[in-house]
Design an enzyme around this catalytic site. Structure first.
Site, PDB file in Angstrom:
ATOM      1  N   LYS A  47       1.222  13.548   2.943  1.00 11.33           N
ATOM      2  CA  LYS A  47      -0.159  13.505   3.265  1.00 11.33           C
ATOM      3  C   LYS A  47      -0.476  11.993   3.910  1.00 11.33           C
ATOM      4  O   LYS A  47      -0.582  11.227   3.043  1.00 11.33           O
ATOM      5  CB  LYS A  47      -1.198  13.868   2.257  1.00 11.33           C
ATOM      6  CG  LYS A  47      -2.622  14.096   2.566  1.00 11.33           C
ATOM      7  CD  LYS A  47      -3.332  12.660   2.182  1.00 11.33           C
ATOM      8  CE  LYS A  47      -4.598  12.545   2.596  1.00 11.33           C
ATOM      9  NZ  LYS A  47      -4.770  11.603   3.660  1.00 11.33           N
ATOM     10  N   CYS A  68      -0.555  -5.174   1.177  1.00 13.91           N
ATOM     11  CA  CYS A  68      -0.808  -5.311  -0.130  1.00 13.91           C
ATOM     12  C   CYS A  68      -0.192  -6.804  -0.847  1.00 13.91           C
ATOM     13  O   CYS A  68      -0.535  -7.096  -1.887  1.00 13.91           O
ATOM     14  CB  CYS A  68      -0.059  -4.252  -1.096  1.00 13.91           C
ATOM     15  SG  CYS A  68       1.585  -4.026  -0.440  1.00 13.91           S
ATOM     16  N   GLU A 120       2.671   2.663  -5.707  1.00 11.59           N
ATOM     17  CA  GLU A 120       2.644   1.063  -5.071  1.00 11.59           C
ATOM     18  C   GLU A 120       1.121   0.923  -4.772  1.00 11.59           C
ATOM     19  O   GLU A 120       0.551   1.622  -3.912  1.00 11.59           O
ATOM     20  CB  GLU A 120       3.341   1.205  -3.822  1.00 11.59           C
ATOM     21  CG  GLU A 120       5.020   1.511  -3.887  1.00 11.59           C
ATOM     22  CD  GLU A 120       5.720   0.363  -4.614  1.00 11.59           C
ATOM     23  OE1 GLU A 120       4.974  -0.839  -4.749  1.00 11.59           O
ATOM     24  OE2 GLU A 120       6.611   0.440  -5.200  1.00 11.59           O
ATOM     25  N   GLU A 170      -9.377  -8.087  -3.985  1.00 11.50           N
ATOM     26  CA  GLU A 170      -8.409  -8.215  -3.114  1.00 11.50           C
ATOM     27  C   GLU A 170      -9.217  -8.220  -1.769  1.00 11.50           C
ATOM     28  O   GLU A 170     -10.221  -7.156  -1.757  1.00 11.50           O
ATOM     29  CB  GLU A 170      -7.699  -6.743  -3.114  1.00 11.50           C
ATOM     30  CG  GLU A 170      -6.339  -6.670  -2.313  1.00 11.50           C
ATOM     31  CD  GLU A 170      -5.834  -5.138  -2.375  1.00 11.50           C
ATOM     32  OE1 GLU A 170      -6.217  -4.346  -2.684  1.00 11.50           O
ATOM     33  OE2 GLU A 170      -4.439  -5.321  -2.264  1.00 11.50           O
TER      34      GLU A 170
HETATM   35  P1  NAP Z   1      -6.621   4.237  -0.355  1.00 11.34           P
HETATM   36  O1  NAP Z   1      -7.901   4.586  -0.188  1.00 11.34           O
HETATM   37  O2  NAP Z   1      -5.880   4.782  -1.807  1.00 11.34           O
HETATM   38  O3  NAP Z   1      -5.869   5.371   0.441  1.00 11.34           O
HETATM   39  C1  NAP Z   1      -4.367   5.748   0.395  1.00 11.34           C
HETATM   40  C2  NAP Z   1      -4.118   6.954   0.681  1.00 11.34           C
HETATM   41  O4  NAP Z   1      -4.584   7.933  -0.320  1.00 11.34           O
HETATM   42  C3  NAP Z   1      -4.499   7.536   2.219  1.00 11.34           C
HETATM   43  O5  NAP Z   1      -3.758   8.727   2.495  1.00 11.34           O
HETATM   44  C4  NAP Z   1      -5.874   8.219   1.518  1.00 11.34           C
HETATM   45  O6  NAP Z   1      -6.494   9.381   2.315  1.00 11.34           O
HETATM   46  C5  NAP Z   1      -5.613   9.001   0.319  1.00 11.34           C
HETATM   47  N1  NAP Z   1      -6.797   9.200  -0.811  1.00 11.34           N
HETATM   48  C6  NAP Z   1      -7.900   8.580  -0.646  1.00 11.34           C
HETATM   49  N2  NAP Z   1      -8.621   9.142  -1.642  1.00 11.34           N
HETATM   50  C7  NAP Z   1      -7.796  10.009  -2.512  1.00 11.34           C
HETATM   51  C8  NAP Z   1      -7.900  10.738  -3.605  1.00 11.34           C
HETATM   52  N3  NAP Z   1      -9.120  10.796  -4.219  1.00 11.34           N
HETATM   53  N4  NAP Z   1      -6.954  11.597  -3.940  1.00 11.34           N
HETATM   54  C9  NAP Z   1      -5.926  11.197  -3.441  1.00 11.34           C
HETATM   55  N5  NAP Z   1      -5.580  10.564  -2.099  1.00 11.34           N
HETATM   56  C10 NAP Z   1      -6.515  10.034  -1.823  1.00 11.34           C
HETATM   57  O7  NAP Z   1      -5.856   3.000   0.105  1.00 11.34           O
HETATM   58  P2  NAP Z   1      -6.022   2.244   1.421  1.00 11.34           P
HETATM   59  O8  NAP Z   1      -7.281   1.839   1.442  1.00 11.34           O
HETATM   60  O9  NAP Z   1      -5.760   3.312   2.586  1.00 11.34           O
HETATM   61  O10 NAP Z   1      -4.947   1.381   1.241  1.00 11.34           O
HETATM   62  C11 NAP Z   1      -5.185   0.103   0.808  1.00 11.34           C
HETATM   63  C12 NAP Z   1      -4.591  -0.076  -0.366  1.00 11.34           C
HETATM   64  O11 NAP Z   1      -3.398   0.214  -0.636  1.00 11.34           O
HETATM   65  C13 NAP Z   1      -4.801  -1.655  -0.992  1.00 11.34           C
HETATM   66  O12 NAP Z   1      -5.490  -1.663  -2.077  1.00 11.34           O
HETATM   67  C14 NAP Z   1      -3.226  -2.012  -0.601  1.00 11.34           C
HETATM   68  O13 NAP Z   1      -3.026  -3.377  -1.583  1.00 11.34           O
HETATM   69  C15 NAP Z   1      -2.433  -0.826  -1.047  1.00 11.34           C
HETATM   70  N6  NAP Z   1      -1.046  -0.853  -0.532  1.00 11.34           N
HETATM   71  C16 NAP Z   1      -0.257  -1.099  -1.526  1.00 11.34           C
HETATM   72  C17 NAP Z   1       1.263  -1.314  -1.319  1.00 11.34           C
HETATM   73  C18 NAP Z   1       2.307  -1.312  -1.979  1.00 11.34           C
HETATM   74  O14 NAP Z   1       3.188  -1.150  -1.728  1.00 11.34           O
HETATM   75  N7  NAP Z   1       1.999  -1.622  -3.352  1.00 11.34           N
HETATM   76  C19 NAP Z   1       1.484  -1.008   0.230  1.00 11.34           C
HETATM   77  C20 NAP Z   1       0.340  -0.817   0.938  1.00 11.34           C
HETATM   78  C21 NAP Z   1      -0.886  -0.985   0.671  1.00 11.34           C
HETATM   79  P3  NAP Z   1      -7.464   9.150   3.525  1.00 11.34           P
HETATM   80  O15 NAP Z   1      -7.115   8.327   4.392  1.00 11.34           O
HETATM   81  O16 NAP Z   1      -7.627  10.420   4.135  1.00 11.34           O
HETATM   82  O17 NAP Z   1      -8.653   8.567   2.700  1.00 11.34           O
END
Ligand code: NAP
Length: 481
Positions: free
Chosen positions: A178, A287, A253, A384
Site C-alpha cells: 500500500k 527521516c 521504520e 521533527e
Molecule cells: P505517514 O503519514 O505515517 O504515512 C506513511 C504511510 O502510512 C502512507 O502510505 C500513508 O497512507 C499510510 N497511513 C496513513 N495513515 C494510516 C493509518 N491510520 N493506518 C495505516 N496506514 C496509514 O507518514 P508520512 O508523512 O507519509 O512520512 C513521513 C514520516 O515517515 C516521517 O515521520 C519520517 O521520519 C518517516 N520516515 C521514516 C523512515 C525510516 O526509515 N525510519 C523513512 C522515511 C520516512 P496515505 O499516504 O494514503 O495517507
C-alpha cells in the site's frame, strides 16, 4: 514528459492483473507546479482482500521456486530498474518534487537493494548445534514468513519499497503493498517492472486507497504474517497495536529527530559539507535529516556564518531544472508546518541568518533557512521539522551535548563531527541512536543495517540483518540416531 511514461499506470496490480476502479479515485498532483498528473484507483477492503488472496495462493509456488531462479528474477529486476532509470526518475520527480539527480540516485539505490538481497540470500544459512545428549541432531533452519503487507511513505516512494521487496522476494515471500497516496506511481511502476521481468502473478500486489481501511484489512487478516511499515511514529504505533490481534511480525521504520553535533576540534569544511547534505537533501524531508544542530562554542560563529553562506547558494526550483538543489515540499500542509515552526522560533527570540520565509514560487515552497540562537523552549528544537530549516544551538561540553541529544523519544540517526578518536568511541557508547555518522552526513548504504531504536522503530532494513525480519526460525530435534 512523464505523463507519457509507460510506467505511469492508473490501475492497481492484483493477482497479476491491472485493475481500474469504476467510481472512486485518488488524484495525483505535481507538488512543484500543481499540475494534475492523473488518478489511481481508490480501492478498499474488498480489493485488499483480493490482493491478500492472490499473495496467499502464490506464496507456496513462489517460495518453492528454485533459489537460482528467484535470484535470476531479482537480477533482471535490478537491471530493468537501471535500464529505465531516467524514465522512472522523471516520474518520481513529477509526483514527489525532488531534483532529478536525487530521483535518479533513489532509483539506483533501490536497484542496489534488490541486488544486495539477491546476493545475501545465498548466505542465509542455518545451524547445527552440538547435542548435549547422544543420539540426537539439533538443527536451526530459516523459512519465509509468508504473505507480507508493506506500507510506504511519500518521501522515498521507490527506494523505501525496494528495502521491503528486496528481502521479501529474496526469501520467498509474496507481498501486498500500500503506497502513499501522494506518490503512488513510483510504487505501481514496480508492479509493471515485476510483470515485465517475469515474477509469477500474485508475487507483488499493489493497492491504492484509503490508508486506514486498507491497513485495517491487512492487519485483521490472519493470512498476512508480517507488516513492514515506513512512516510516522503515530501511525507506526497504531499498526503495532493492531498487530497484536493476529500476532504478526512487525518491522517499523518511523520518525527521527537527528542531532548533528559539531565539536571545536572538527574540520569546519567537512562539517559544513555534511550539514548541507544531511539537512537539505529532499528539501529536508528525510527521516535521517539533521533536525537539531549542536555546535560547540569555539566553532559556533564560524559554523553559523559558513552554513549561512552555503545555504544562500542553494538553487531552489522545479526538480526538472538544471542545477536545482532543492524542490518544493510535498504539499501545503507540510509548508504550513514548517512556517509555523519557524514563526514560533522567531517569536521566541531566535536569529534568522538566512531564509525564514515562504518562497516566492508558491504555497508548497519554503526558503532554505538557517536559524541560530535556538533554545529548547522553541518547538523547532524538539519536533521533527521535515523541511529545509537548520536550527542551531550552542553547547559548551561533551556531557551536556550528549544529554541534550538523547533527550527525545526518537533514536534514528545522529551525526558527530570531531577529530578526537577517543571521543568517537564514547559517542558510539552513549548516543542512543540506531545509526551514527562520524564526520559523514550521508550514511545510508545497502550493506549496512538501517533502522532506529526507541520510538524510531523496530527491526532493520538492509545489511545482513535486513533478511532476518522476513524469516521464521525453526528448531528441529532429530532423536533416536
Ligand atoms: P505517514 O503519514 O505515517 O504515512 C506513511 C504511510 O502510512 C502512507 O502510505 C500513508 O497512507 C499510510 N497511513 C496513513 N495513515 C494510516 C493509518 N491510520 N493506518 C495505516 N496506514 C496509514 O507518514 P508520512 O508523512 O507519509 O512520512 C513521513 C514520516 O515517515 C516521517 O515521520 C519520517 O521520519 C518517516 N520516515 C521514516 C523512515 C525510516 O526509515 N525510519 C523513512 C522515511 C520516512 P496515505 O499516504 O494514503 O495517507
Amino acid at each position: 514528459m512523464t505523463t507519457m511514461s509507460r510506467y505511469k499506470i492508473d490501475a492497481n496490480f492484483i493477482g497479476g492483473e491491472w485493475k481500474r476502479s469504476g467510481d472512486k479515485s485518488i488524484t495525483v498532483t505535481n507538488p512543484a507546479t500543481g499540475e494534475i498528473l492523473g488518478t489511481v484507483p481508490s480501492f478498499g477492503a474488498t480489493e485488499t482482500r483480493e490482493a491478500i488472496s492472490a499473495a496467499y495462493k502464490t506464496f507456496p509456488v513462489y517460495a518453492a521456486m528454485p533459489l537460482g531462479e528467484r535470484i535470476a528474477l531479482m537480477r533482471k529486476l535490478h537491471d530493468a530498474l537501471l535500464d529505465n532509470r531516467s524514465e522512472l526518475a522523471a516520474l518520481l520527480t513529477a509526483e514527489q518534487g525532488k531534483p532529478l539527480a536525487e530521483a535518479a540516485g533513489e532509483i539506483s539505490i533501490g536497484a542496489a537493494y534488490i541486488l544486495w538481497f539477491a546476493e545475501e540470500i545465498r548466505r542465509a544459512k542455518g545451524e547445527i548445534i552440538p547435542a548435549a545428549t547422544p543420539g540426537r541432531r539439533m538443527m536451526v533452519t530459516h523459512h519465509p514468513v509468508g504473505v507480507v503487507g508493506a506500507i510506504t511513505p511519500w518521501n522515498f516512494p521507490s527506494s523505501m519499497l525496494a528495502r521491503k521487496l528486496g528481502p521479501a522476494l529474496a526469501v520467498g515471500c509474496t507481498t501486498v503493498v500500500k503506497p502513499a497516496s501522494q506518490t503512488p506511481y513510483s510504487a505501481l511502476a514496480w508492479g509493471k517492472l515485476a510483470e515485465e521481468v517475469g515474477f509469477p502473478a500474485g508475487t507483488i500486489n499493489i493497492v491504492t486507497g484509503p490508508p486506514r481501511e486498507i491497513a485495517e484489512t491487512l492487519m485483521a487478516d490472519k493470512r498476512v504474517r508480517k507488516i513492514t511499515f515506513t512512516g510516522s511514529t503515530n501511525v507506526g504505533k497504531i499498526l503495532i497495536r493492531q498487530s497484536a490481534d493476529t500476532v504478526k511480525k512487525v518491522s517499523m521504520e518511523l520518525g527521527g529527530n537527528a542531532p548533528f553535533i559539531v565539536f571545536d576540534d572538527a574540520d569546519l569544511n567537512q562539517a559544513i559539507e555534511g550539514a548541507l547534505v544531511a539537512k537539505y537533501r529532499n528539501s529536508g524531508q528525510t527521516c535521517v535529516c539533521a533536525n537539531r544542530f549542536y555546535v560547540q562554542s569555539g566553532i559556533y560563529d564560524a559554523f553559523v556564518k559558513k552554513l549561512t553562506q552555503k545555504t544562500q547558494n542553494l538553487i531552489v526550483g522545479d526538480g526538472t531544472g538544471a542545477g536545482v538543489d532543492q524542490g518544493p515540499l510535498i504539499d501545503e500542509s507540510a509548508f504550513k508546518k514548517v512556517s509555523a515552526l519557524v514563526d514560533d522560533a522567531k517569536v521566541k527570540g531566535a536569529t534568522i541568518n538566512t531564509g525564514g520565509h515562504p518562497h516566492h514560487l508558491g504555497r508548497t515552497w519554503y526558503e532554505p533557512t538557517v536559524i541560530s540562537n535556538v533554545t529548547t523552549t522553541m518547538r523547532i528544537a524538539t519536533e521533527e521539522i521535515f523541511g529545509p530549516v537548520a536550527a542551531i544551538m550552542c553547547f559548551e561540553n561533551e556531557d551536556d551535548v550528549i544529554e541534550a541529544a538523547n533527550d527525545t523519544d526518537f533514536g534514528l540517526a545522529a551525526y558527530v563531527y570531531t577529530n578526537n578518536m577517543v571521543r568517537v568511541f564514547r559517542m558510539n557508547d552513549r548516543l542512543q541512536y540506531g545509526m551514527i555518522g562520524i564526520n559523514e552526513g550521508l550514511i545510508t548504504t545497502v550493506e549496512t543495517p538501517f533502522g532506529g531504536i526507541k520510538e524510531s522503530g523496530l527491526g532493520k532494513e538492509g545489511g545482513s540483518q535486513g533478511l532476518s525480519d522476513y524469516l521464521d526460525t525453526k528448531y528441529i530435534c532429530i532423536g533416536g540416531i
